[in-house]
Write a protein that holds these residues in place. Structure first.
Motif, PDB file in Angstrom:
ATOM      1  N   ILE A 272      19.915  31.774  -7.721  1.00 11.71           N
ATOM      2  CA  ILE A 272      20.332  31.992  -9.114  1.00 11.71           C
ATOM      3  C   ILE A 272      21.049  33.312  -9.276  1.00 11.71           C
ATOM      4  N   ALA A 273      20.530  34.320  -8.583  1.00  9.07           N
ATOM      5  CA  ALA A 273      21.206  35.617  -8.624  1.00  9.07           C
ATOM      6  C   ALA A 273      22.642  35.465  -8.119  1.00  9.07           C
ATOM      7  N   ARG A 274      22.796  34.637  -7.098  1.00  8.17           N
ATOM      8  CA  ARG A 274      24.142  34.440  -6.552  1.00  8.17           C
ATOM      9  C   ARG A 274      25.060  33.791  -7.585  1.00  8.17           C
ATOM     10  N   VAL A 275      24.577  32.781  -8.285  1.00 12.70           N
ATOM     11  CA  VAL A 275      25.383  32.129  -9.323  1.00 12.70           C
ATOM     12  C   VAL A 275      25.783  33.135 -10.399  1.00 12.70           C
ATOM     13  N   PHE A 276      24.791  33.895 -10.856  1.00 12.48           N
ATOM     14  CA  PHE A 276      25.086  34.903 -11.877  1.00 12.48           C
ATOM     15  C   PHE A 276      26.152  35.875 -11.388  1.00 12.48           C
ATOM     16  N   LEU A 277      25.966  36.379 -10.173  1.00 14.25           N
ATOM     17  CA  LEU A 277      26.910  37.373  -9.670  1.00 14.25           C
ATOM     18  C   LEU A 277      28.278  36.775  -9.418  1.00 14.25           C
TER      19      LEU A 277
ATOM     20  N   ASP B 208      29.653  34.358 -11.047  1.00 15.96           N
ATOM     21  CA  ASP B 208      30.303  34.240 -12.350  1.00 15.96           C
ATOM     22  C   ASP B 208      30.714  35.601 -12.894  1.00 15.96           C
TER      23      ASP B 208
ATOM     24  N   LEU C 181      31.203  38.467 -11.216  1.00 15.97           N
ATOM     25  CA  LEU C 181      32.258  39.082 -10.417  1.00 15.97           C
ATOM     26  C   LEU C 181      33.596  38.390 -10.658  1.00 15.97           C
TER      27      LEU C 181
ATOM     28  N   LYS D  63      23.504  41.960  -4.806  1.00 15.31           N
ATOM     29  CA  LYS D  63      22.254  41.376  -5.300  1.00 15.31           C
ATOM     30  C   LYS D  63      21.168  42.432  -5.431  1.00 15.31           C
TER      31      LYS D  63
ATOM     32  N   LEU E 232      21.716  44.356  -8.445  1.00 15.24           N
ATOM     33  CA  LEU E 232      21.276  43.624  -9.636  1.00 15.24           C
ATOM     34  C   LEU E 232      19.774  43.769  -9.827  1.00 15.24           C
TER      35      LEU E 232
ATOM     36  N   HIS F 262      24.571  36.099 -19.541  1.00 16.26           N
ATOM     37  CA  HIS F 262      24.680  34.859 -18.775  1.00 16.26           C
ATOM     38  C   HIS F 262      23.340  34.122 -18.856  1.00 16.26           C
TER      39      HIS F 262
ATOM     40  N   LYS G  21      21.854  32.438 -16.714  1.00 18.42           N
ATOM     41  CA  LYS G  21      21.082  32.519 -15.480  1.00 18.42           C
ATOM     42  C   LYS G  21      20.034  33.635 -15.512  1.00 18.42           C
TER      43      LYS G  21
ATOM     44  N   LEU H 114      16.342  33.366 -14.139  1.00 20.38           N
ATOM     45  CA  LEU H 114      15.806  34.316 -13.159  1.00 20.38           C
ATOM     46  C   LEU H 114      14.407  34.752 -13.588  1.00 20.38           C
TER      47      LEU H 114
END
Lengths: 116, 116
Positions: A93-98, A100, A102, B13, B16, B84, B86, B90
DNA sequence: TTATGAGATGATGAAACCATCATATGGTCC
DNA sequence: GGACCATATGATGGTTTCATCATCTCATAA
Protein backbone atom coordinates in the motif's frame (compact mmCIF):
# COMPACT_ATOMS: atom_id res chain seq x y z
CA UNK A 1 7.65 -5.66 26.99
CA UNK A 2 4.70 -4.53 29.04
CA UNK A 3 5.48 -0.95 28.20
CA UNK A 4 5.26 -1.80 24.53
CA UNK A 5 1.87 -3.39 24.88
CA UNK A 6 0.24 -0.67 26.93
CA UNK A 7 -0.79 2.76 25.84
CA UNK A 8 -3.14 4.21 23.31
CA UNK A 9 -3.26 2.50 19.95
CA UNK A 10 -2.06 5.61 18.13
CA UNK A 11 1.10 5.50 20.19
CA UNK A 12 1.61 1.86 19.41
CA UNK A 13 1.01 2.52 15.72
CA UNK A 14 3.53 5.34 15.72
CA UNK A 15 5.98 3.01 17.39
CA UNK A 16 5.42 0.43 14.67
CA UNK A 17 6.15 3.03 12.00
CA UNK A 18 9.33 3.95 13.84
CA UNK A 19 10.38 0.36 13.46
CA UNK A 20 9.84 0.66 9.69
CA UNK A 21 11.56 4.00 9.34
CA UNK A 22 14.91 2.93 7.96
CA UNK A 23 15.85 1.92 4.40
CA UNK A 24 17.72 -1.22 5.41
CA UNK A 25 14.77 -2.41 7.45
CA UNK A 26 12.43 -1.85 4.52
CA UNK A 27 14.76 -3.78 2.26
CA UNK A 28 14.82 -6.66 4.72
CA UNK A 29 11.04 -6.78 4.86
CA UNK A 30 10.69 -6.58 1.11
CA UNK A 31 13.20 -9.37 0.57
CA UNK A 32 11.31 -11.49 3.11
CA UNK A 33 7.98 -10.62 1.45
CA UNK A 34 9.31 -11.82 -1.88
CA UNK A 35 10.86 -15.02 -0.54
CA UNK A 36 9.30 -18.47 -0.30
CA UNK A 37 7.45 -18.80 2.99
CA UNK A 38 8.36 -15.14 3.60
CA UNK A 39 11.60 -16.47 5.09
CA UNK A 40 15.33 -15.98 4.58
CA UNK A 41 18.51 -16.79 6.43
CA UNK A 42 20.67 -13.94 7.66
CA UNK A 43 23.33 -15.11 5.22
CA UNK A 44 20.90 -14.67 2.34
CA UNK A 45 19.89 -11.23 3.54
CA UNK A 46 23.55 -10.25 3.84
CA UNK A 47 24.14 -11.38 0.26
CA UNK A 48 21.18 -9.37 -1.03
CA UNK A 49 21.70 -6.22 0.97
CA UNK A 50 25.47 -6.12 1.06
CA UNK A 51 26.13 -4.33 4.32
CA UNK A 52 28.28 -5.43 7.23
CA UNK A 53 26.95 -8.30 9.29
CA UNK A 54 26.86 -6.38 12.54
CA UNK A 55 25.03 -3.48 10.87
CA UNK A 56 22.36 -5.83 9.57
CA UNK A 57 22.14 -7.55 12.94
CA UNK A 58 21.37 -4.25 14.60
CA UNK A 59 18.54 -3.63 12.19
CA UNK A 60 17.21 -7.17 12.54
CA UNK A 61 17.19 -6.66 16.30
CA UNK A 62 15.06 -3.56 15.81
CA UNK A 63 12.62 -5.49 13.64
CA UNK A 64 12.46 -8.27 16.23
CA UNK A 65 11.85 -5.76 19.00
CA UNK A 66 8.94 -4.31 17.04
CA UNK A 67 7.63 -7.84 16.46
CA UNK A 68 7.65 -7.34 12.73
CA UNK A 69 9.79 -10.42 12.15
CA UNK A 70 10.44 -13.68 13.92
CA UNK A 71 13.74 -15.55 14.01
CA UNK A 72 14.60 -19.17 14.40
CA UNK A 73 18.01 -20.75 14.76
CA UNK A 74 18.82 -23.99 12.98
CA UNK A 75 22.37 -25.01 13.75
CA UNK A 76 24.54 -22.04 12.99
CA UNK A 77 22.01 -20.48 10.60
CA UNK A 78 19.25 -18.10 11.69
CA UNK A 79 16.12 -17.78 9.58
CA UNK A 80 14.04 -14.63 9.66
CA UNK A 81 10.39 -14.57 8.71
CA UNK A 82 7.66 -11.95 8.41
CA UNK A 83 5.70 -12.11 11.63
CA UNK A 84 2.39 -11.36 9.90
CA UNK A 85 1.09 -11.19 6.31
CA UNK A 86 -0.19 -7.67 6.91
CA UNK A 87 3.37 -6.38 6.84
CA UNK A 88 3.64 -7.25 3.17
CA UNK A 89 0.32 -5.51 2.60
CA UNK A 90 1.52 -2.44 4.42
CA UNK A 91 4.52 -2.23 2.12
CA UNK A 92 2.38 -2.79 -0.96
CA UNK A 93 0.00 0.00 0.00
CA UNK A 94 2.85 2.33 0.78
CA UNK A 95 4.13 1.63 -2.71
CA UNK A 96 0.79 2.54 -4.30
CA UNK A 97 0.62 5.74 -2.31
CA UNK A 98 4.17 6.70 -3.21
CA UNK A 99 3.75 5.75 -6.83
CA UNK A 100 0.73 8.03 -7.07
CA UNK A 101 2.35 10.80 -5.07
CA UNK A 102 5.62 10.69 -6.96
CA UNK A 103 3.75 10.60 -10.26
CA UNK A 104 1.97 13.77 -9.23
CA UNK A 105 5.22 15.40 -8.16
CA UNK A 106 6.93 14.44 -11.41
CA UNK A 107 4.03 15.84 -13.38
CA UNK A 108 4.47 19.11 -11.53
CA UNK A 109 8.20 19.09 -12.20
CA UNK A 110 7.69 18.41 -15.87
CA UNK A 111 5.26 21.28 -15.98
CA UNK A 112 7.77 23.62 -14.38
CA UNK A 113 10.47 22.39 -16.75
CA UNK A 114 8.21 22.98 -19.69
CA UNK A 115 7.92 26.55 -18.58
CA UNK A 116 11.66 27.06 -18.19
CA UNK B 1 11.79 18.47 -3.30
CA UNK B 2 13.94 16.84 -5.94
CA UNK B 3 15.94 15.10 -3.26
CA UNK B 4 12.74 13.63 -1.86
CA UNK B 5 11.65 12.26 -5.17
CA UNK B 6 14.89 10.63 -6.14
CA UNK B 7 16.50 7.55 -4.70
CA UNK B 8 15.52 3.94 -4.34
CA UNK B 9 11.93 3.21 -3.45
CA UNK B 10 12.91 1.55 -0.17
CA UNK B 11 14.49 4.81 0.93
CA UNK B 12 11.40 6.75 -0.01
CA UNK B 13 9.21 4.25 1.82
CA UNK B 14 11.36 4.50 4.93
CA UNK B 15 11.02 8.26 4.72
CA UNK B 16 7.26 7.96 4.52
CA UNK B 17 7.23 5.82 7.65
CA UNK B 18 9.37 8.42 9.38
CA UNK B 19 6.63 10.90 8.64
CA UNK B 20 4.13 8.60 10.35
CA UNK B 21 6.33 7.82 13.34
CA UNK B 22 4.80 10.09 15.94
CA UNK B 23 1.62 9.60 18.01
CA UNK B 24 0.24 13.07 17.34
CA UNK B 25 0.66 12.62 13.61
CA UNK B 26 -1.15 9.29 13.76
CA UNK B 27 -3.97 10.89 15.70
CA UNK B 28 -4.27 13.65 13.10
CA UNK B 29 -4.46 11.13 10.28
CA UNK B 30 -7.00 9.01 12.10
CA UNK B 31 -9.20 12.00 12.86
CA UNK B 32 -9.00 13.02 9.21
CA UNK B 33 -9.76 9.44 8.11
CA UNK B 34 -12.88 9.44 10.27
CA UNK B 35 -14.09 12.86 9.16
CA UNK B 36 -16.46 13.75 6.32
CA UNK B 37 -14.47 14.17 3.11
CA UNK B 38 -11.40 13.14 5.12
CA UNK B 39 -11.09 16.83 6.04
CA UNK B 40 -10.88 18.92 9.21
CA UNK B 41 -9.94 22.48 10.14
CA UNK B 42 -6.93 23.01 12.35
CA UNK B 43 -9.30 24.34 14.99
CA UNK B 44 -11.21 21.06 14.98
CA UNK B 45 -7.99 19.07 15.23
CA UNK B 46 -6.86 21.24 18.13
CA UNK B 47 -10.16 20.58 19.90
CA UNK B 48 -9.83 16.82 19.41
CA UNK B 49 -6.18 16.44 20.20
CA UNK B 50 -5.83 19.09 22.87
CA UNK B 51 -2.23 20.10 22.49
CA UNK B 52 -0.82 23.57 21.99
CA UNK B 53 -1.43 25.13 18.59
CA UNK B 54 2.22 25.59 17.76
CA UNK B 55 2.96 21.97 18.67
CA UNK B 56 0.23 20.75 16.35
CA UNK B 57 1.40 23.09 13.62
CA UNK B 58 4.86 21.59 13.72
CA UNK B 59 3.40 18.15 13.25
CA UNK B 60 1.07 19.28 10.48
CA UNK B 61 4.10 20.76 8.72
CA UNK B 62 5.81 17.38 8.91
CA UNK B 63 2.76 15.70 7.41
CA UNK B 64 2.65 18.31 4.64
CA UNK B 65 6.32 17.83 3.90
CA UNK B 66 5.77 14.10 3.54
CA UNK B 67 2.77 14.80 1.27
CA UNK B 68 0.51 12.77 3.48
CA UNK B 69 -1.93 15.68 3.89
CA UNK B 70 -2.93 18.72 1.90
CA UNK B 71 -3.98 22.05 3.34
CA UNK B 72 -6.24 24.78 2.05
CA UNK B 73 -6.86 28.16 3.55
CA UNK B 74 -10.36 29.58 3.51
CA UNK B 75 -10.35 32.99 5.14
CA UNK B 76 -8.73 32.61 8.48
CA UNK B 77 -9.41 28.87 8.68
CA UNK B 78 -7.12 26.20 7.27
CA UNK B 79 -8.55 22.83 6.30
CA UNK B 80 -6.40 19.72 6.25
CA UNK B 81 -7.26 16.68 4.17
CA UNK B 82 -5.80 13.24 3.61
CA UNK B 83 -3.76 13.47 0.44
CA UNK B 84 -4.62 9.93 -0.66
CA UNK B 85 -7.11 7.21 0.37
CA UNK B 86 -4.28 4.73 0.80
CA UNK B 87 -3.24 6.50 3.98
CA UNK B 88 -6.43 5.42 5.67
CA UNK B 89 -5.81 1.89 4.42
CA UNK B 90 -2.29 1.94 5.76
CA UNK B 91 -3.61 2.84 9.21
CA UNK B 92 -6.30 0.19 9.03
CA UNK B 93 -3.82 -2.51 8.15
CA UNK B 94 -1.46 -1.40 10.86
CA UNK B 95 -4.35 -1.76 13.28
CA UNK B 96 -5.05 -5.34 12.18
CA UNK B 97 -1.39 -6.23 12.51
CA UNK B 98 -1.13 -4.67 15.95
CA UNK B 99 -4.41 -6.16 17.12
CA UNK B 100 -3.17 -9.61 16.18
CA UNK B 101 0.29 -9.01 17.58
CA UNK B 102 -0.95 -7.55 20.84
CA UNK B 103 -3.46 -10.36 21.21
CA UNK B 104 -0.61 -12.83 20.87
CA UNK B 105 1.49 -10.94 23.37
CA UNK B 106 -1.37 -10.75 25.85
CA UNK B 107 -1.97 -14.47 25.48
CA UNK B 108 1.68 -15.06 26.33
CA UNK B 109 1.43 -12.76 29.32
CA UNK B 110 -1.67 -14.47 30.58
CA UNK B 111 0.13 -17.75 30.26
CA UNK B 112 3.05 -16.49 32.26
CA UNK B 113 0.69 -15.08 34.87
CA UNK B 114 -1.12 -18.37 35.10
CA UNK B 115 2.19 -19.97 35.97
CA UNK B 116 3.01 -17.45 38.68
C1' DT C 1 -4.83 51.30 10.23
C1' DT C 2 -5.17 48.71 14.41
C1' DA C 3 -6.70 44.85 17.07
C1' DT C 4 -7.77 40.21 17.19
C1' DG C 5 -8.20 35.33 15.88
C1' DA C 6 -6.17 31.46 13.46
C1' DG C 7 -2.30 29.14 12.24
C1' DA C 8 2.69 28.84 10.84
C1' DT C 9 7.61 29.29 11.56
C1' DG C 10 12.07 29.94 14.11
C1' DA C 11 15.08 28.63 17.70
C1' DT C 12 17.08 25.63 21.03
C1' DG C 13 18.16 21.95 24.26
C1' DA C 14 16.90 17.07 25.25
C1' DA C 15 16.02 12.60 23.63
C1' DA C 16 16.14 9.13 20.28
C1' DC C 17 18.05 7.06 16.30
C1' DC C 18 21.91 5.95 13.22
C1' DA C 19 26.56 4.45 11.78
C1' DT C 20 30.26 1.92 12.90
C1' DC C 21 33.72 -0.62 15.20
C1' DA C 22 34.92 -4.02 18.79
C1' DT C 23 33.63 -7.88 21.07
C1' DA C 24 30.62 -11.66 22.62
C1' DT C 25 27.74 -15.71 21.85
C1' DG C 26 25.84 -19.95 19.57
C1' DG C 27 26.88 -23.87 16.82
C1' DT C 28 29.79 -27.22 14.28
C1' DC C 29 33.84 -29.78 13.15
C1' DC C 30 38.21 -31.93 14.05
C1' DG D 1 38.79 -28.16 23.78
C1' DG D 2 40.26 -25.16 20.07
C1' DA D 3 39.39 -23.22 15.59
C1' DC D 4 36.20 -21.45 12.68
C1' DC D 5 31.76 -19.89 10.89
C1' DA D 6 27.47 -17.43 11.65
C1' DT D 7 25.20 -14.10 14.13
C1' DA D 8 24.25 -11.00 18.03
C1' DT D 9 25.41 -7.44 21.32
C1' DG D 10 27.93 -3.47 23.48
C1' DA D 11 29.73 1.03 23.12
C1' DT D 12 30.18 5.55 21.38
C1' DG D 13 30.06 9.70 18.71
C1' DG D 14 27.26 11.91 15.03
C1' DT D 15 22.76 13.07 13.23
C1' DT D 16 17.94 13.57 13.38
C1' DT D 17 13.68 14.07 15.75
C1' DC D 18 11.06 15.80 19.55
C1' DA D 19 9.25 19.20 22.94
C1' DT D 20 8.48 23.65 23.83
C1' DC D 21 8.55 28.55 23.92
C1' DA D 22 8.79 32.91 21.32
C1' DT D 23 7.57 35.17 17.44
C1' DC D 24 5.78 35.83 12.86
C1' DT D 25 2.23 35.79 9.12
C1' DC D 26 -2.38 35.67 7.14
C1' DA D 27 -7.12 37.15 7.32
C1' DT D 28 -10.93 39.74 9.15
C1' DA D 29 -13.55 43.23 11.59
C1' DA D 30 -14.04 47.73 13.37
Amino acid sequence: MLSEIEGPLYEIKADLFKGLAHPVRIRVLEILSASPDHSCTVGELLGEIGIEASHLSQHLATLRRHRVVTSERTGSAVTYSLAHPKIAELLAIARVFLRDTLAGARALLDEVDARA
